[in-house]
Design a protein around this motif. Structure first.
Motif, PDB file in Angstrom:
ATOM      1  N   VAL A  13       0.827  -1.261  -0.096  1.00 13.95           N
ATOM      2  CA  VAL A  13      -0.110   0.005   0.157  1.00 13.95           C
ATOM      3  C   VAL A  13       0.969   1.173   0.037  1.00 13.95           C
ATOM      4  CG1 VAL A  13      -1.666   1.400   1.460  1.00 13.95           C
ATOM      5  CG2 VAL A  13      -1.814  -1.143   1.145  1.00 13.95           C
ATOM      6  N   LEU A  14       1.945   1.199   0.758  1.00 16.57           N
ATOM      7  CA  LEU A  14       2.847   2.464   0.767  1.00 16.57           C
ATOM      8  C   LEU A  14       3.470   2.703  -0.425  1.00 16.57           C
ATOM      9  CD1 LEU A  14       4.525   2.231   4.625  1.00 16.57           C
ATOM     10  CD2 LEU A  14       2.619   3.549   3.837  1.00 16.57           C
ATOM     11  N   VAL A  15       3.982   1.629  -1.102  1.00 15.90           N
ATOM     12  CA  VAL A  15       4.511   1.879  -2.480  1.00 15.90           C
ATOM     13  C   VAL A  15       3.496   2.258  -3.439  1.00 15.90           C
ATOM     14  CG1 VAL A  15       5.328   0.531  -4.390  1.00 15.90           C
ATOM     15  CG2 VAL A  15       6.258   0.143  -1.942  1.00 15.90           C
ATOM     16  N   VAL A  16       2.432   1.897  -3.318  1.00 14.16           N
ATOM     17  CA  VAL A  16       1.426   2.096  -4.351  1.00 14.16           C
ATOM     18  C   VAL A  16       1.170   3.758  -4.093  1.00 14.16           C
ATOM     19  CG1 VAL A  16      -1.046   2.190  -4.769  1.00 14.16           C
ATOM     20  CG2 VAL A  16       0.269   0.169  -4.686  1.00 14.16           C
ATOM     21  N   ILE A  17       0.784   4.223  -2.718  1.00 16.55           N
ATOM     22  CA  ILE A  17       0.764   5.717  -2.315  1.00 16.55           C
ATOM     23  C   ILE A  17       1.802   6.462  -2.911  1.00 16.55           C
ATOM     24  CG2 ILE A  17       0.382   7.107  -0.397  1.00 16.55           C
ATOM     25  CD1 ILE A  17      -1.487   4.913   1.122  1.00 16.55           C
ATOM     26  N   ALA A  18       3.011   6.065  -2.598  1.00 15.87           N
ATOM     27  CA  ALA A  18       4.168   6.809  -2.915  1.00 15.87           C
ATOM     28  C   ALA A  18       4.215   7.116  -4.394  1.00 15.87           C
ATOM     29  CB  ALA A  18       5.487   5.936  -2.538  1.00 15.87           C
ATOM     30  N   VAL A  19       3.727   6.163  -5.216  1.00 13.59           N
ATOM     31  CA  VAL A  19       4.289   6.164  -6.726  1.00 13.59           C
ATOM     32  C   VAL A  19       2.965   7.280  -7.146  1.00 13.59           C
ATOM     33  CG1 VAL A  19       4.073   5.268  -8.909  1.00 13.59           C
ATOM     34  CG2 VAL A  19       5.351   4.076  -7.016  1.00 13.59           C
ATOM     35  N   VAL A 132      -6.052  11.874   2.385  1.00 13.88           N
ATOM     36  CA  VAL A 132      -6.375  10.889   1.624  1.00 13.88           C
ATOM     37  C   VAL A 132      -5.537   9.783   1.671  1.00 13.88           C
ATOM     38  CG1 VAL A 132      -7.075   9.900  -0.630  1.00 13.88           C
ATOM     39  CG2 VAL A 132      -7.943  11.899   0.049  1.00 13.88           C
ATOM     40  N   ALA A 133      -4.166   9.578   1.594  1.00 14.88           N
ATOM     41  CA  ALA A 133      -3.287   8.951   1.800  1.00 14.88           C
ATOM     42  C   ALA A 133      -3.205   8.202   3.339  1.00 14.88           C
ATOM     43  CB  ALA A 133      -1.979   9.385   1.652  1.00 14.88           C
ATOM     44  N   LEU A 134      -3.682   9.115   4.092  1.00 15.58           N
ATOM     45  CA  LEU A 134      -3.511   8.464   5.555  1.00 15.58           C
ATOM     46  C   LEU A 134      -4.825   7.671   5.838  1.00 15.58           C
ATOM     47  CD1 LEU A 134      -2.422  11.532   7.863  1.00 15.58           C
ATOM     48  CD2 LEU A 134      -1.037   9.405   7.234  1.00 15.58           C
ATOM     49  N   LEU A 135      -5.679   8.084   5.208  1.00 16.91           N
ATOM     50  CA  LEU A 135      -6.883   7.358   5.204  1.00 16.91           C
ATOM     51  C   LEU A 135      -7.026   5.933   4.693  1.00 16.91           C
ATOM     52  CD1 LEU A 135      -9.865   9.901   4.805  1.00 16.91           C
ATOM     53  CD2 LEU A 135      -9.425   8.762   6.675  1.00 16.91           C
ATOM     54  N   ALA A 138      -4.720   3.944   6.862  1.00 20.21           N
ATOM     55  CA  ALA A 138      -5.514   3.193   7.781  1.00 20.21           C
ATOM     56  C   ALA A 138      -6.587   1.970   7.345  1.00 20.21           C
ATOM     57  CB  ALA A 138      -6.346   4.544   8.353  1.00 20.21           C
ATOM     58  N   ALA A 139      -7.202   2.220   6.217  1.00 20.79           N
ATOM     59  CA  ALA A 139      -7.961   0.961   5.763  1.00 20.79           C
ATOM     60  C   ALA A 139      -7.261   0.017   5.286  1.00 20.79           C
ATOM     61  CB  ALA A 139      -8.962   1.702   4.444  1.00 20.79           C
ATOM     62  N   ALA A 140      -5.798   0.184   4.995  1.00 24.49           N
ATOM     63  CA  ALA A 140      -4.915  -0.857   4.367  1.00 24.49           C
ATOM     64  C   ALA A 140      -4.822  -1.717   5.875  1.00 24.49           C
ATOM     65  CB  ALA A 140      -3.564  -0.315   3.695  1.00 24.49           C
ATOM     66  N   VAL A 141      -4.467  -0.930   6.820  1.00 24.92           N
ATOM     67  CA  VAL A 141      -4.095  -1.652   8.561  1.00 24.92           C
ATOM     68  C   VAL A 141      -5.121  -2.347   8.660  1.00 24.92           C
ATOM     69  CG1 VAL A 141      -3.504  -1.136  10.721  1.00 24.92           C
ATOM     70  CG2 VAL A 141      -2.220  -0.024   8.695  1.00 24.92           C
ATOM     71  N   ILE A 142      -6.365  -1.783   8.720  1.00 24.80           N
ATOM     72  CA  ILE A 142      -7.569  -2.491   9.094  1.00 24.80           C
ATOM     73  C   ILE A 142      -7.938  -3.985   8.274  1.00 24.80           C
ATOM     74  CG2 ILE A 142     -10.058  -2.401   9.215  1.00 24.80           C
ATOM     75  CD1 ILE A 142      -9.854   0.574  10.026  1.00 24.80           C
ATOM     76  N   LEU A 143      -7.620  -3.752   7.039  1.00 21.63           N
ATOM     77  CA  LEU A 143      -8.037  -4.662   5.968  1.00 21.63           C
ATOM     78  C   LEU A 143      -6.831  -6.039   6.209  1.00 21.63           C
ATOM     79  CD1 LEU A 143      -9.279  -3.128   2.560  1.00 21.63           C
ATOM     80  CD2 LEU A 143     -10.651  -4.486   4.242  1.00 21.63           C
ATOM     81  N   ALA A 144      -5.591  -5.554   6.240  1.00 22.67           N
ATOM     82  CA  ALA A 144      -4.507  -6.342   6.574  1.00 22.67           C
ATOM     83  C   ALA A 144      -4.537  -7.119   7.955  1.00 22.67           C
ATOM     84  CB  ALA A 144      -3.123  -5.467   6.572  1.00 22.67           C
ATOM     85  N   VAL A 145      -5.003  -6.500   9.278  1.00 20.65           N
ATOM     86  CA  VAL A 145      -5.252  -7.037  10.189  1.00 20.65           C
ATOM     87  C   VAL A 145      -6.525  -8.224  10.100  1.00 20.65           C
ATOM     88  CG1 VAL A 145      -6.061  -6.836  12.674  1.00 20.65           C
ATOM     89  CG2 VAL A 145      -4.284  -5.029  11.458  1.00 20.65           C
ATOM     90  N   ARG A 146      -7.324  -7.861   9.382  1.00 23.18           N
ATOM     91  CA  ARG A 146      -8.531  -8.978   9.150  1.00 23.18           C
ATOM     92  C   ARG A 146      -8.129  -9.834   8.347  1.00 23.18           C
ATOM     93  NH1 ARG A 146     -14.084  -6.043   7.473  1.00 23.18           N
ATOM     94  NH2 ARG A 146     -14.617  -8.370   7.694  1.00 23.18           N
ATOM     95  N   GLN A 147      -7.365  -9.718   7.337  1.00 21.28           N
ATOM     96  CA  GLN A 147      -6.967 -10.687   6.569  1.00 21.28           C
ATOM     97  C   GLN A 147      -5.921 -11.684   7.093  1.00 21.28           C
ATOM     98  OE1 GLN A 147      -8.406 -11.446   3.855  1.00 21.28           O
ATOM     99  NE2 GLN A 147      -6.937 -12.698   2.651  1.00 21.28           N
ATOM    100  N   ALA A 148      -5.031 -10.864   7.884  1.00 24.13           N
ATOM    101  CA  ALA A 148      -4.304 -11.626   8.809  1.00 24.13           C
ATOM    102  C   ALA A 148      -4.724 -12.691   9.781  1.00 24.13           C
ATOM    103  CB  ALA A 148      -3.168 -10.960   9.530  1.00 24.13           C
ATOM    104  N   ARG A 149      -5.944 -12.252  10.587  1.00 24.72           N
ATOM    105  CA  ARG A 149      -6.642 -12.979  11.140  1.00 24.72           C
ATOM    106  C   ARG A 149      -7.380 -14.189  10.485  1.00 24.72           C
ATOM    107  NH1 ARG A 149      -9.382  -8.478  15.172  1.00 24.72           N
ATOM    108  NH2 ARG A 149      -7.584  -7.840  16.447  1.00 24.72           N
TER     109      ARG A 149
END
Length: 415
Positions: A13-19, A132-135, A138-149
């Motif tokens: 996600v960070l790479v995509v946001i950076a690019v 928008v990038a921070l949102l 945050a959304a990526a973190v939530i989705l990553a945690v749910r997917q990891a679980r």
């Protein structure tokens, strides 16, 4: 693993946001700057047109009239030949965006806007992009945690299942997780659990059968040895010792048969044999025990019968029936041989109380017993009979009559 999944998702996600974020910043900055330049140029052209129109109509050109034509926070300087310059707004003191336009009557207009105004607009745009990038993060973190679980919880569950299998609990869990690869692992573990359960059941059954099948020959051998210890007649000792040696041979046969059944419980070693000899042998072996109990064991029926089966297994079945009559029956035990169709039948009966009515249909099931016994004897005896194609049945509950059915040897006619 959960942390790795979260970190990898965030990295993507960070790479995509950076690019895309940096590209958007560059595009928006250039768009705002070019828009400000075009706006300043447009106002300069509009002011020149207004000045030229008023000069043509002879109207006065004053700052109050021209200030309505310029955007606030911008500076304009109008020069008309023969007149003093007219200034509108406050001249910027820092870097400016400037545009110049000339009219047909020699008039000129210069419009300026401070670059700080443009920079402020760029800054607001950057803040919006950053929010928008921070949102998105945050959304990526939530989705990553749910997917990891979602991925790690099944793995943890599968690890617990494997640990239970290793600790000797082979119950399959039949849990599925909606992920094809994980469901495949769960299928394999459940299949392994079922195989282990069958193996453990077979081992426990073998141990139970071995203990029971060995007990009957050992009991008969023990009784024969007791006969030897209480007699002083050398001929009797010799006769009893000879019989005891025969019982030892049959005991060895039982052990060999148990080993064979442990590999394949349906494997038999059927041969043609003299059924009368087996019946006589069992009566001789059990007569001392019945004599000690004040009872008798006799035989009757058809003689000179030859059957097909495993002699040791047939002897074990009859020994089980005779022993049950000794332990649970009463009166004389009768072994009667007869023929029905192409089968030879050995019936064992006594004058005891028989099989309780509630156990009549279940008497051959394992662990079923009406008189505090193990419940294995008749079940093992039926398995032994069926191993060579025979069968063991309860013909009558009171007085009890058990029947062993065996195939008869085929008769060959001479021509």
């Amino acid at each position: 693993m959960r942390r790795r999944l979260i970190n990898s998702t965030l990295a993507v996600v960070l790479v995509v946001i950076a690019v895309f974020g940096l590209s958007l910043v560059v595009v928006e900055t250039r768009t705002i700057q070019s828009g400000a330049q075009e706006s300043v140029a447009s106002e300069a052209v509009r002011l020149v047109g207004t000045v030229e129109s008023r000069l043509s109509s002879g109207e006065k050109i004053t700052p109050d009239v021209l200030s309505e034509q310029i955007t606030a926070n911008r500076y304009a300087e109008i020069k008309v030949p023969g007149k003093p310059p007219i200034e509108i707004g406050e001249r910027p003191s820092d870097e400016v965006i400037e545009s110049h336009a000339d009219g047909e009557r020699g008039e000129s207009v210069t419009v300026q806007e401070s670059r700080s105004t443009v920079s402020a607009e760029i800054g607001r745009t950057l803040l919006v992009i950053l929010a928008v990038a921070l949102l998105a993060v945050a959304a990526a973190v939530i989705l990553a945690v749910r997917q990891a679980r979602r991925l790690t919880a099944p793995l943890t569950d599968l690890a617990e299942t494997a640990e239970r299998l290793g600790s000797g609990d082979p119950r399959p869990r039949h849990r599925r997780y909606g992920v094809q690869e994980l469901d495949r692992v769960a299928d394999v573990l459940d299949a392994s659990a079922e195989r282990i359960a069958r193996m453990l059941t077979a081992e426990r059954r073998l141990a139970a059968d071995a203990s029971h099948q060995l007990r009957t020959p050992l009991t008969a051998l023990s009784m024969r040895l007791e006969e030897i210890t209480v007699t002083h007649d050398p001929e009797t000792v010799k006769e009893e010792a000879t019989i005891a040696l025969g019982q030892v041979d049959r005991l060895s046969d039982v052990v060999q048969r148990l080993l064979t059944n442990s590999r394949d419980p349906r494997t038999g070693s059927a041969v043609a044999f003299d059924l009368d000899e087996i019946v006589k042998q069992q009566i001789e072996e059990w007569r001392p025990a019945y004599r000690s109990a004040g009872r008798a064991v006799v035989r009757s029926g058809t003689e000179d019968l030859r059957a097909v089966g495993t002699p040791g297994a047939v002897a074990q079945v009859l020994a089980t029936l005779i022993e049950n009559s000794l332990m649970h029956g009463a009166g004389t035990v009768a072994l009667r041989t007869r023929v029905t169709g192409n089968q030879a039948v050995v019936e064992v009966s006594d004058a005891g109380p028989g099989v309780p009515p509630d156990l009549g249909s279940r008497v051959f099931e394992r662990t079923v017993s009406g008189r505090n016994s193990t419940g294995l004897g008749l079940a093992v005896a039926r398995d032994l009979a069926e191993a060579d194609g025979g069968r063991l049945e309860l013909l009558q509950q009171y007085p009890p009559v058990f029947a062993l059915f065996l195939a008869r040897e085929a008769e060959h006619s001479e021509g």
